[in-house]
Design a protein around this motif. Structure first.
Motif, mmCIF file in Angstrom:
data_model
loop_
_atom_site.group_PDB
_atom_site.id
_atom_site.type_symbol
_atom_site.label_atom_id
_atom_site.label_comp_id
_atom_site.label_asym_id
_atom_site.label_seq_id
_atom_site.Cartn_x
_atom_site.Cartn_y
_atom_site.Cartn_z
ATOM 1 N N PHE A 166 98.141 13.332 -0.076
ATOM 2 C CA PHE A 166 97.478 13.185 -1.205
ATOM 3 C C PHE A 166 96.288 12.522 -0.920
ATOM 4 O O PHE A 166 95.117 12.900 -1.436
ATOM 5 C CB PHE A 166 98.286 12.187 -2.348
ATOM 6 C CG PHE A 166 97.651 11.987 -3.416
ATOM 7 C CD1 PHE A 166 97.794 12.858 -4.425
ATOM 8 C CD2 PHE A 166 97.004 10.619 -3.732
ATOM 9 C CE1 PHE A 166 96.945 12.446 -5.578
ATOM 10 C CE2 PHE A 166 96.307 10.380 -4.949
ATOM 11 C CZ PHE A 166 96.402 11.319 -5.781
ATOM 12 N N SER B 169 93.715 14.649 0.706
ATOM 13 C CA SER B 169 93.359 15.768 -0.085
ATOM 14 C C SER B 169 92.420 15.506 -1.156
ATOM 15 O O SER B 169 92.157 16.359 -2.176
ATOM 16 C CB SER B 169 94.488 16.671 -0.362
ATOM 17 O OG SER B 169 95.225 16.715 0.653
ATOM 18 N N THR B 170 92.133 14.221 -1.489
ATOM 19 C CA THR B 170 91.300 14.056 -2.621
ATOM 20 C C THR B 170 90.024 13.118 -2.325
ATOM 21 O O THR B 170 90.235 12.348 -1.415
ATOM 22 C CB THR B 170 92.110 13.038 -3.568
ATOM 23 O OG1 THR B 170 92.709 11.897 -2.933
ATOM 24 C CG2 THR B 170 93.132 13.819 -4.340
ATOM 25 N N VAL C 102 86.625 9.596 -5.883
ATOM 26 C CA VAL C 102 87.414 9.546 -7.015
ATOM 27 C C VAL C 102 88.580 8.299 -6.581
ATOM 28 O O VAL C 102 88.825 7.654 -7.736
ATOM 29 C CB VAL C 102 88.520 10.932 -6.828
ATOM 30 C CG1 VAL C 102 89.606 10.773 -7.859
ATOM 31 C CG2 VAL C 102 87.606 12.179 -7.213
ATOM 32 N N GLN C 103 89.041 8.018 -5.607
ATOM 33 C CA GLN C 103 89.789 7.013 -5.187
ATOM 34 C C GLN C 103 89.022 5.614 -5.394
ATOM 35 O O GLN C 103 89.783 4.624 -5.965
ATOM 36 C CB GLN C 103 90.313 7.197 -3.536
ATOM 37 C CG GLN C 103 91.110 8.133 -3.355
ATOM 38 C CD GLN C 103 91.137 8.449 -1.870
ATOM 39 O OE1 GLN C 103 90.942 7.625 -0.899
ATOM 40 N NE2 GLN C 103 91.536 9.914 -1.558
ATOM 41 N N HIS D 81 91.918 4.884 2.621
ATOM 42 C CA HIS D 81 91.557 6.492 2.844
ATOM 43 C C HIS D 81 91.593 6.814 4.455
ATOM 44 O O HIS D 81 91.879 7.900 4.702
ATOM 45 C CB HIS D 81 90.250 6.572 2.309
ATOM 46 C CG HIS D 81 89.616 8.144 2.419
ATOM 47 N ND1 HIS D 81 90.134 8.835 1.609
ATOM 48 C CD2 HIS D 81 88.717 8.594 3.318
ATOM 49 C CE1 HIS D 81 89.633 10.066 1.715
ATOM 50 N NE2 HIS D 81 88.692 9.831 2.892
#
Length: 222
Positions: free
Chosen positions: A62, A65-66, A70-71, A104
């Protein structure tokens, strides 16, 4: 089209240098979190604990893949008010920034550590078992001392990548080099033109390229 102005180019450097220490600080702290957490992830996945392994795999996929931006926004606008509300705003931003970068990149370094662990010859595991070494001592004294040096170049590459992504934290008012150019320098001069952005890009290049050369030399040595 406006003429290129060298005075604006050179005037940008004091602002860039003001943000350089912040950029390096977040890179160092984020890297430490990424290395430690990535190693923990790799060891847990290597143990193949039922359910835990699947949940950790899903979390890693997850995060990978993002987008990092955004995180950052999720941690700052959703998680921060509930968990960090009692801290000063500067401390909140520090925790959010380091956590976002560290988690990340931990999801990437975990795969690097897994590759290094898998590269340790099976005979080393067998020898530790034959000597009846406790599991903790097997990891600390036998496996990790052989696995970690193999992956240092890859970790160095991720540190360089993180250094170049710290500017994303300017979106939550962290005073890195990019924030200094687009806000402080722009306020002082009436706008950040291409000269200032070119100066910032050169600063990133001047710092990241020598590090890339050192990593390549380390790859050859290892």
């Amino acid at each position: 089209m406006e003429k290129w102005r060298w005075d604006r180019f050179f005037d940008a450097f004091p602002f860039i240098w003001d943000g350089l220490l912040v950029t390096i600080q977040y890179t160092v702290l984020g890297s430490l979190v990424a290395y430690v957490l990535g190693l923990i992830f790799a060891v847990i996945r290597r143990l193949r604990i039922p359910v835990v392994d699947q949940l950790l795999w899903a979390f890693i996929e997850f995060i990978r893949s993002t987008p990092l931006l955004v995180q950052i926004f999720f941690l700052y606008w959703v998680v921060r008010p509930d968990l960090l509300g009692g801290l000063s705003i500067d401390t909140q931003r520090l925790v959010v920034g380091v956590t976002a970068l560290g988690v990340h990149y931990a999801c990437y370094t975990s795969e690097v550590f897994r590759a290094g662990i898998d590269a340790v010859p099976a005979a080393q595991w067998e020898a530790a078992t034959a000597l009846n070494l406790p599991r903790t001592r097997t990891w600390v004294d036998v496996i990790l001392p052989q696995a970690v040096p193999r992956v240092l170049p890859a970790l160095g590459n991720y540190t360089i990548a993180m250094f170049k992504e710290v500017p994303l934290l300017s979106s939550i008012v962290i005073l890195d080099m990019v924030y200094q150019v687009k806000t402080e320098y722009a306020a002082d001069t009436g706008g950040a033109g291409p000269e200032a952005w070119f100066a910032a890009g050169l600063t990133f290049l001047a710092l990241s390229y020598p590090c890339s050369i050192l990593v390549r030399k380390l790859e050859r040595r290892v």
